[in-house]
Design a protein around this motif. Structure first.
Motif: not given
Length: 90
Positions: A46-51, A53-61
């Motif tokens: 879950v921690a890996h998936e959360h990290n 997700y944060k990376r993909y959100v940053g890239e999308a922004r």
């Protein structure tokens, strides 16, 4: 440590203290240990998936910001003057 991990470690300690000779039943100890290992594996996943997700959100922004800049460049009329020439001199 999460609350579940603290509770599991406390339960393992209680298993040792509850027995008259200080030795828990092996079945109980193996069950609790395997549950704790499985939970820790899931928590790491879950921690890996959360990290991720944060990376993909940053890239999308970043991509959205880049696309907005490109769109603004296309829709703004070109200005041949520099900033200094835009100021009115008395």
């Amino acid at each position: 440590m999460s609350e579940f991990q603290v509770a599991m470690h406390a339960h393992l300690d209680e298993l040792e203290a509850a027995r008259p000779n200080g030795r828990p039943q092996l079945e109980e100890l193996e069950y609790a240990s395997s549950a704790l290992r499985r939970f820790e594996g899931m928590a790491n996943a879950v921690a890996h998936e959360h990290n991720l997700y944060k990376r993909y959100v940053g890239e999308a922004r970043a991509q959205r910001r880049k696309a907005l800049r490109a769109w603004c460049d296309v829709n703004r009329p070109p200005n041949p003057n520099s900033r200094n020439e835009l100021r009115r001199h008395p």
